[in-house]
Design a protein around this motif. Structure first.
Motif, PDB file in Angstrom:
ATOM      1  N   ARG A 136      -6.550   3.615   4.598  1.00  0.00           N
ATOM      2  CA  ARG A 136      -5.247   3.053   4.233  1.00  0.00           C
ATOM      3  C   ARG A 136      -5.331   1.748   3.461  1.00  0.00           C
ATOM      4  N   VAL A 137      -6.515   1.343   3.031  1.00  0.00           N
ATOM      5  CA  VAL A 137      -6.663   0.173   2.170  1.00  0.00           C
ATOM      6  C   VAL A 137      -7.466   0.590   0.940  1.00  0.00           C
ATOM      7  N   PHE A 138      -7.367  -0.225  -0.122  1.00  0.00           N
ATOM      8  CA  PHE A 138      -8.056   0.070  -1.367  1.00  0.00           C
ATOM      9  C   PHE A 138      -9.218  -0.892  -1.550  1.00  0.00           C
ATOM     10  N   GLU A 139     -10.364  -0.346  -1.923  1.00  0.00           N
ATOM     11  CA  GLU A 139     -11.537  -1.162  -2.195  1.00  0.00           C
ATOM     12  C   GLU A 139     -12.062  -0.828  -3.591  1.00  0.00           C
ATOM     13  N   LEU A 183      -3.526  -3.665  -8.705  1.00  0.00           N
ATOM     14  CA  LEU A 183      -4.205  -4.175  -7.515  1.00  0.00           C
ATOM     15  C   LEU A 183      -5.013  -5.435  -7.780  1.00  0.00           C
ATOM     16  N   THR A 225      -1.278   7.241  -5.955  1.00  0.00           N
ATOM     17  CA  THR A 225      -2.699   7.587  -5.947  1.00  0.00           C
ATOM     18  C   THR A 225      -2.925   8.892  -6.687  1.00  0.00           C
ATOM     19  N   ALA A 258      -6.366   4.615  -6.791  1.00  0.00           N
ATOM     20  CA  ALA A 258      -5.076   4.127  -7.275  1.00  0.00           C
ATOM     21  C   ALA A 258      -4.870   4.577  -8.718  1.00  0.00           C
ATOM     22  N   ARG A 288     -10.642   2.724  -4.750  1.00  0.00           N
ATOM     23  CA  ARG A 288     -10.699   3.892  -3.882  1.00  0.00           C
ATOM     24  C   ARG A 288     -10.022   3.581  -2.553  1.00  0.00           C
ATOM     25  N   LYS A 289      -9.224   4.528  -2.074  1.00  0.00           N
ATOM     26  CA  LYS A 289      -8.502   4.329  -0.824  1.00  0.00           C
ATOM     27  C   LYS A 289      -9.377   4.741   0.346  1.00  0.00           C
ATOM     28  N   ASP A 298     -12.417  11.880  -3.518  1.00  0.00           N
ATOM     29  CA  ASP A 298     -11.941  10.503  -3.425  1.00  0.00           C
ATOM     30  C   ASP A 298     -10.485  10.398  -3.846  1.00  0.00           C
ATOM     31  N   THR A 299      -9.802   9.458  -3.244  1.00  0.00           N
ATOM     32  CA  THR A 299      -8.423   9.128  -3.617  1.00  0.00           C
ATOM     33  C   THR A 299      -8.425   7.721  -4.194  1.00  0.00           C
ATOM     34  N   VAL A 347       0.832  -1.203   0.000  1.00  0.00           N
ATOM     35  CA  VAL A 347       0.000   0.000   0.000  1.00  0.00           C
ATOM     36  C   VAL A 347       0.867   1.255   0.000  1.00  0.00           C
TER      37      VAL A 347
END
Length: 432
Positions: free
Chosen positions: A385-388, A421, A88, A415, A381-382, A412-413, A83
């Protein structure tokens, strides 16, 4: 002396004890075990009594490794390391000159499609036009037919010119009758010069263009079989106009349906023999994705390229946008007239185009940030601290950027590289 002997004995016992302790420590420093059967443990090398594999050291005592700043990153968890290295970006709200890539096909203008009907009933003796999209020119011989009506009309004209040359009115009526049956002025003049009726009569094309809908599909069994005349046989059975209905006529082909023509088959009056399209004015039809139909309007500039002609570009404008979707299709149709198409394009040719238009204020992200998984497009989307993965709807593209019509917000932030990912052994569960 007694005390001296006691001292030497104590020193000897102390030395022996130290040697025994060092020996035991050396032997107990390394244990050996089987990689396949960890319950087997020995204090010396050997083989496993179960599988026969060589024993390997289980633990080796040594000096500890000092953790420095250069090695500190190795103590991070795998997820936090990955991560931390993912770049980003945030969606940008702006207006751009967007480009839509289109694929289509060159087709003809249906207003320039002409039908060549049979003006007389008869049998096709020889056919010169046999396949679809065959180019023909005005005055080209299409076929030769045997027709009792034409034979009778020829004989009437010859009889009048020989027996009553002074009756100009009857001779003109006989000539006009032949013309109504499809004879040209040149054929009539040749008939008068030779003085003999021809039993096979040539039919000529009145148009320039390409033949369409000819023998496009195999004829059905009922359509290809024609009945024999009711009375007589051969040529005699078709004598006179009244005998023509005795033969079973081939079904009349409607517009867009295939026309079946074979040598030896019978045709009737009014039956379409050919359909000819004038290729001087062609247009290209393109498929427009559902999310981009509203962006393209009449008059939008289009740059058309032909795969068969590398480097050839054609500047045109949108002439018509189909306002509805056809059943079973996920695309609307966009029509562009091709200027000078008679020299660069052919009917049925595949073409591609780039249409440009000014977009409204919308969110734009790098194309690499959106992943197409077939039925949906997703971005990562972060969150905490994780991306979904989140489902997004894309619009037009411009260079390396693509428009996001729904699914993301300016705050939104995401990747920058969505492909990074994706695990090949995982399934993306989208959060809507």
């Amino acid at each position: 002396m007694k005390y001296l002997n006691i001292l030497f004995l104590a020193l000897a016992l102390l030395v022996a004890a130290c040697k025994g302790e060092d020996h035991n420590h050396a032997e107990g420093a390394t244990e050996y075990t089987c990689p396949m059967h960890p319950q087997i443990v020995q204090d010396k090398p050997g083989t496993c009594p179960i599988c026969g594999m060589d024993l390997v050291p289980k633990a080796v005592h040594g000096e500890g490794v000092e953790i420095t700043e250069d090695l500190a990153f190795l103590l991070k968890s795998t997820n936090s390391t990955v991560v931390a290295n993912i770049t980003t970006t945030t969606p940008q709200l702006k207006e751009l000159e967007a480009t839509v890539q289109l694929d289509g096909i060159v087709t003809y203008d249906p207003r320039l499609v002409y039908s060549v009907p049979a003006r007389v009933g008869g049998r096709i003796e020889k056919l010169f036009v046999k396949y679809n999209f065959q180019p023909i020119r005005k005055g080209q011989k299409l076929m030769e037919v045997y027709s009792p009506d034409l034979i009778t009309a020829q004989k009437e004209l010859l009889y009048l010119t020989q027996s009553a040359p002074e009756d100009k009115q009857l001779i003109q009526a006989a000539r006009q009758k032949l013309q109504y049956l499809g004879a040209t002025s040149e054929q009539i003049n040749r008939l008068l010069r030779s003085g003999e009726a021809s039993y096979t009569f040539a039919l000529y094309s009145p148009y320039d263009g390409y033949v369409i809908d000819l023998n496009a599909t195999a004829p059905a069994a009922t359509a290809s079989i024609t009945a024999a005349p009711a009375s007589g046989s051969g040529m005699d059975g078709m004598g006179g106009a009244s005998a023509a209905p005795a033969a079973t006529a081939a079904p009349t082909a409607a517009a867009g349906q295939a026309i079946q023509l074979r040598e030896g088959m019978y045709v009737t009056v009014g039956q379409p023999l050919l359909r000819v399209v004038n290729a001087t004015q062609l247009w290209a039809e393109f498929n427009v994705p559902t999310g981009q139909t509203g962006a393209l309007t009449k008059g939008s500039p289009v740059e058309i390229s032909f795969p068969q002609l590398p480097g050839e570009k054609l500047e045109a404008k949108v002439d018509f946008v189909q306002p509805f979707f056809s059943e079973g299709e996920n695309f609307a149709k966009l029509r562009v007239y091709l200027p000078g198409s008679g020299q660069q394009a052919m009917v049925g040719q595949l073409v591609s185009a780039r249409a440009t238009h000014k977009t409204d204020a919308a969110l734009w992200v790098p194309k690499a940030a959106v992943l197409d998984i077939g039925t949906k497009s997703v971005a990562f989307r972060k969150v905490n601290r994780v991306f979904e993965p989140v489902a997004v709807t894309i619009g037009a593209g411009a260079g390396d950027e693509i428009q996001i019509t729904s699914g993301l917000k300016p705050t939104d932030t995401i990747a920058t590289n969505a492909q990074f990912l994706v695990d090949s052994e995982s399934f993306i569960k989208i959060n809507k």
